[in-house]
Design an enzyme around this catalytic site. Structure first.
Site, short mmCIF file in Angstrom:
data_model
loop_
_atom_site.label_atom_id
_atom_site.label_comp_id
_atom_site.label_asym_id
_atom_site.label_seq_id
_atom_site.Cartn_x
_atom_site.Cartn_y
_atom_site.Cartn_z
N SER A 20 0.82 -1.15 -0.17
CA SER A 20 0.00 0.07 0.05
C SER A 20 0.83 1.26 0.21
CB SER A 20 -1.04 0.10 1.30
OG SER A 20 -1.99 -0.56 0.96
N ARG A 115 -13.80 -5.68 -11.42
CA ARG A 115 -14.24 -5.01 -10.21
C ARG A 115 -14.77 -3.39 -10.56
NH1 ARG A 115 -8.68 -5.93 -6.77
NH2 ARG A 115 -10.00 -5.08 -5.17
N ASP A 307 -8.32 -6.41 4.60
CA ASP A 307 -7.44 -7.65 4.15
C ASP A 307 -7.12 -8.84 4.70
OD1 ASP A 307 -7.60 -6.23 1.58
OD2 ASP A 307 -5.68 -5.15 1.90
N ARG A 338 -14.22 -12.88 -1.59
CA ARG A 338 -13.44 -13.40 -0.37
C ARG A 338 -14.38 -14.31 0.40
NH1 ARG A 338 -8.45 -9.19 -0.13
NH2 ARG A 338 -7.24 -9.94 -1.64
#
Ligand code: S3P
Length: 420
Positions: A20, A115, A307, A338
């Site tokens: 990140s 996405r 995450d 997920r």
């Protein structure tokens, strides 16, 4: 690949650097004429995707061992950029492409093209950008436009949307503001302040003034808390677990997983807390074998552990009671769905799971069985399943684990080091 159960997870390790922060440092560095220096760089494919896009636009990026030099240049016209699997690359870079004086476009791999990009198209359009997309998805095309300051109130918490907006605002006339519903990782804000941007935080509002002169910076990237979480979980679950992970970034908006684990009765200690040049807090994390208990996670807790929820699901299978996670619908829009990926794979291992639209409930604890598993092409799912396989009653065969290279090419090597 086949993974065998192990009864020991012990040792001191370094994990890969925070991607990140890397994406943000390279993209911000590309806007600055003098050379920025970035130390302790990550080598995952997502980071290389950012490098490739920026180089194609004219930025000079030189990787030398563990460091990287970034020198901004005038951006030039090029063929379609490819962000690969990296949502962060596509969303953050879109903030820059919005105000280029020529037409530019960006696409990604099959997963990224599915996405949602509407979430960045909306604020960028409000800033004056002209963007076309394929029904709110990539490929995205940007037409030359002059951006103007605006005030944007975001409904769903997202660090990527916030960062995209802030990067675009650097090139907008006047002072823009961004209001977020729940605080998210503020790595870009810290880097912007380090490089002299005119940025102010007032409560939940961030104000940023366009066209300020930015200075180059020199930073060392902390180890990635998201990557560390797999080994933390492994130590907690192991019969003989005792792991120290050095120099891990513990930004207050990234440590939801550590807080959740502590609530679950997990042994976590953070030692030697200090800060890097950008003001990112860092510490050495110690995790040991623990008897875990169930907890509840709700929407407000999700952004700081977004995450880490796949690996938290693995922990939940070994926690006494019902662990319930809600308000996490965003997980369905990640590299894979997920919620579905983790529920279906852990069920194959015998876990007791109820899937919801925005989360799941896991009733523990359950002895996990060896099984044939699928990564769903998602790096975090793959690594979570590998950790689950270390406590299964027999070996697990996991398909398509190459996707680990997206964030952590040395993951298996590091795990093996802890089992010896
Ligand atoms: C990231 C933000 C998160 C996270 C992603 C990285 C970032 O996404 O899931 O892996 O670097 O800004 P959202 O901002 O969409 O929640």
């Amino acid at each position: 690949m086949i993974f065998y159960p192990t009864s020991k997870i012990q040792g001191e390790i370094d994990v890969t650097a925070d991607k990140s922060i890397y994406h943000r440092a390279v993209i911000l560095g590309s806007l600055i004429e003098s050379t920025s220096e970035i130390y302790n760089i990550p080598n995952g494919q997502d980071c290389l995707s950012t490098d490739e896009c920026m180089k194609k636009l004219g930025t000079k990026i030189i990787r030398e061992g563990n460091k990287c030099f970034v020198k901004g240049n005038n951006f030039y016209e090029c063929s379609t950029l490819n962000a690969g699997n990296s949502g962060t690359t596509m969303r953050l870079l879109s903030g820059i492409l919005s105000s280029l004086p020529f037409i530019s476009s960006i696409t990604g791999d099959e997963s990224l093209k599915k996405r949602p990009m509407e979430r960045i198209i909306q604020p960028l359009t409000q800033l004056g950008a002209k963007i076309t997309s394929s029904n709110g998805k990539a490929p995205l095309t940007f037409y030359p436009s002059k951006l103007h300051a605006t005030s944007y109130r975001q409904i769903k918490a997202s660090a990527q949307v916030k960062s995209c907006f802030l990067l675009a605002s650097l090139n907008a006339e006047g002072t823009s503001s961004y209001i977020e519903p729940i605080p998210t990782r503020d790595h870009l804000e810290k880097l912007l302040l380090l490089s002299g941007a005119k940025l102010n935080k007032i409560g939940d509002k961030i104000e940023i003034t366009g066209n300020a002169k930015l200075n180059s910076f020199k930073i060392t990237i902390p180890a990635d808390i998201s990557s560390a979480s797999f080994f933390i979980a492994s130590a907690l679950l192991s019969k003989n677990g005792n792991v120290t992970i050095k120099n891990v970034g513990i930004n207050e908006h990234r440590i939801g997983f550590l807080n959740a684990v502590k609530k679950m009765n997990g042994f976590i200690e953070i030692q030697d807390i200090r800060s890097n040049e950008a003001g990112e807090p860092i510490g050495n994390i110690i995790a040991k074998t623990s008897n875990l208990k169930a907890i509840e996670i709700e929407a407000k807790d999700v952004p700081s552990m977004i995450d880490e929820i796949p690996i938290l699901a693995v922990l939940a299978t070994q926690a006494e009671g019902k662990t319930k996670i809600t308000g996490a619908g965003e997980l369905r829009k990640k590299e894979s769905d997920r919620i579905f990926s983790m529920c279906s794979e852990l069920k194959k291992m015998g876990a007791n799971i109820k899937e919801f639209e925005d989360g799941f409930e896991i009733d523990g604890k359950t002895r996990l069985k060896g099984a044939e598993l699928e990564s769903h092409g998602d790096h975090r799912v793959a690594m979570s399943l590998i950790i689950a396989s270390t406590i299964a009653d027999s070996p697990c065969k996991i398909k398509e684990i190459d996707c680990i290279n997206i964030s952590y090419p040395n993951f298996i090597e590091t795990l093996e080091k802890l089992t010896k």
